[in-house]
Design an enzyme around this catalytic site. Structure first.
Site, PDB file in Angstrom:
ATOM      1  N   GLY A   1       0.796  -1.209   0.000  1.00  0.00           N
ATOM      2  CA  GLY A   1       0.000   0.000   0.000  1.00  0.00           C
ATOM      3  C   GLY A   1       0.834   1.267   0.000  1.00  0.00           C
ATOM      4  N   HIS A   2       2.185   1.112  -0.003  1.00  0.00           N
ATOM      5  CA  HIS A   2       3.087   2.267  -0.008  1.00  0.00           C
ATOM      6  C   HIS A   2       3.860   2.367  -1.318  1.00  0.00           C
ATOM      7  CE1 HIS A   2       2.131   2.361   4.195  1.00  0.00           C
ATOM      8  NE2 HIS A   2       2.763   1.231   4.438  1.00  0.00           N
TER       9      HIS A   2
ATOM     10  N   HIS B   1      -0.194   5.074   7.295  1.00  0.00           N
ATOM     11  CA  HIS B   1      -1.249   4.056   7.332  1.00  0.00           C
ATOM     12  C   HIS B   1      -2.586   4.698   7.638  1.00  0.00           C
ATOM     13  CE1 HIS B   1       2.560   2.177   8.569  1.00  0.00           C
ATOM     14  NE2 HIS B   1       2.206   1.279   7.687  1.00  0.00           N
TER      15      HIS B   1
END
Lengths: 217, 333
Positions: B56-57, B219
């Site tokens: 997700g990064h 996050h």
């Protein structure tokens, strides 16, 4: 097992692990709810996924080496849970496995030694002290209760595990007023006060499962 | 929830398959356990560099695998630490006999999983050192928290350490350089919108139309302050002041400046931010000697940016300039 046996055997340990998997499944939503309040909300889901993997693994296992079985449980948790709970519960079982390597039965003293080694591993891995609002707050009182049962003598594994579960439950409840100093909850500071720690909760459930499984094993 | 995916629980694996099709000439992908490794690994006599973290990064970390940067990257589930078996296999795959450096962002799960992997690798006779990055000034550092988060400096550390390893520096030397980069680096981020993990489908927090979150994590963790929306110049003053005063960076310092997009911010806005950062640092006598503007350490579709500074010396500048050839960072190669 015979009546009031002084030891539990490999089947008893298997019954404990299976009972824990079932209990985690029952409490999955509760653990998620506790973790959502002060963490990232995945503790119940991650533990449930890990214990289901453990069940798959145990289905194919053979032999009566309790240490080997506990190590296999630890490795499975390490590789399937992720987050912080994976290494912590993985280490707990790996160290219990090392302490019981080659044993086919455990008496109360051996149970206490195993849990003691496991909790020491958890503390070395997570660097948590009592009062930090972690699983250690449930596990350390359980070790002390097992030691007491050992010193009292004449207490079987089932009764000793029940005492350990009662001690762990008290330790778990004691995390409610604590301010978290480890893990993601620590970022909340004082806002973590008033919430029961999810890791201490799943640790109490581990001891409760032992009491239930040993009583009927 | 609108996302360009097939199924939430297939995202990580299908993205890896896409990477394999796109970059199969230079990367190899292992699926079980999951890791991305440069196709010529292990490079004999070179320190191997492994990083990893939740997915997700992107492009961090998988997009930074290649010559001059990472030897391998371990992707976890979205925003969830990868597991030690992944890290162990990645470590074994890149060990060319000179040892392996683990670059770990400071999150409790990441740190513990990498520690276990290092223990396991040492048990197999591989020399491992780990450096934990913790450059996020938005988190108060104290004995009573898990400490500052590792964010933007991780990208820069991976590039500089990769160059040091290509020069055949020893494991101890590469680890020392990594600690120096972390020690001389500081970051802070902000968000205009929350992000949404594929599995939850819910925004990570609520933010009003006219609000922004200062000190955001990667996050979707809430930040330090929630404030009314402001022009880019004020936002940059806010972030850069916190960053500059923390180290502190002083007049006469030469820096590498990174303006990073969180995933959902157009490049045109990032250049407006860079313009303001350039002004801010110039006013304080701090010289931007190297820069990086773009999306490098993201938080899914979050809109916003982060600013990272690294105080440079001649060696760090030379290592930054060295050739690199990865999917997301490429020059001189």
């Amino acid at each position: 097992m015979t009546e009031e046996a002084a030891t539990i055997d490999h089947a008893g340990v298997l019954a404990w692990i299976r009972r824990y998997a079932a209990v985690i499944e029952e409490h999955r939503v509760e653990l998620v709810r506790l973790d959502t309040a002060i963490g990232d909300g995945d503790h119940g889901t991650n533990m449930d996924r890990g214990m289901k993997k453990v069940l798959e693994k145990l289905d194919g296992s053979e032999g009566d080496d309790i240490g080997a079985t506990l190590k296999a449980v630890g490795m499975t948790l390490v590789s399937s849970v992720g987050g912080a709970a994976g290494p912590l519960y993985g280490t707990l079982f790996l160290q219990m496995g090392t302490a019981t390597a080659g044993s086919s039965t455990l008496d109360v003293g051996a149970l206490a030694d195993a849990l003691d080694a496991g909790v020491k591993g958890v503390q070395a891995r997570g660097k948590a002290e009592p009062g930090d609002k972690t699983m250690v707050d449930a596990l350390l009182p359980a070790v002390a209760a097992l030691r007491e049962a050992q010193a009292d003598g004449g207490v079987g594994p089932a009764a000793a595990a029940e005492r350990a579960a009662a001690a762990a439950e008290e330790g778990m409840k004691a995390t409610i007023p604590m301010e978290a100093r480890k893990g993601r909850a620590s970022y909340l500071g004082p806002r973590s006060v008033g919430h029961q720690d999810p890791g201490a909760t799943s640790s109490y459930l581990l001891l409760r499962s032992a009491g239930e499984a040993f009583a009927t094993a | 929830m609108k996302k360009l995916i097939n199924a939430p629980d297939a995202v990580v694996r299908e993205a890896l398959e896409g990477m394999e099709h796109a970059y199969g000439d230079r990367l190899r992908i292992s699926y079980d356990p999951a890791f991305i490794v440069r196709s010529d690994a292990p490079v004999q006599g070179k320190v191997g560099i492994v990083s990893g973290g939740g997915s997700g990064h992107e492009p961090m970390h998988g997009g930074f695998v290649g010559m001059g940067m990472l030897d391998a990257a371990c992707p976890g589930e979205v925003f969830t630490s990868p597991t030690p078996d992944q890290m162990l296999e990645a470590t074994k795959a890149v060990d060319g006999g000179a040892g392996v450096l683990h670059i770990v962002k400071n999150y409790t799960g990441d740190v513990m999983n990498f520690e276990m992997a290092a223990d396991l690798a040492k048990g197999e006779g591989i020399e491992v050192e780990a450096v934990v990055t913790n450059d996020d000034v938005a988190v108060q550092d104290s004995l009573y928290t898990a400490g500052r988060r590792g964010v933007g400096i991780t990208v820069i550390a991976e590039k500089i350490c990769g160059a040091a390893a290509e020069e055949r520096k020893s494991l101890a030397e590469v680890a020392e350089i990594c600690r120096r980069v972390n020690g001389e680096g500081r970051s802070m981020g902000m968000a205009l919108t929350p992000c949404m993990t594929p599995s939850s489908g819910e925004p990570s927090f609520e933010l009003g139309e006219d609000e922004m979150e200062i000190g955001i994590g990667i996050h979707g963790e809430p930040g330090r302050y929630r404030e009314p929306m402001a022009p880019a110049a004020q936002v940059v003053d806010r972030l850069a002041t916190a960053v500059v005063e923390d180290l502190p960076y002083n007049s006469g310092d030469r820096v590498l400046a990174m303006v990073n997009g969180m995933g959902g911010t157009p490049l045109i806005e990032l250049f407006v931010v860079y313009r303001e950062l350039h002004r801010f640092l110039q006013e304080r006598g701090i010289t931007i000697e190297r820069r990086l503007v773009g999306n490098y350490i993201t938080s899914l579709e979050m809109a916003g940016c982060s600013i990272t500074l690294l105080r440079l010396d001649d060696e760090l500048t030379r290592l930054w300039d060295a050739p690199v050839d990865t999917p997301a960072l490429r020059w001189g190669a």
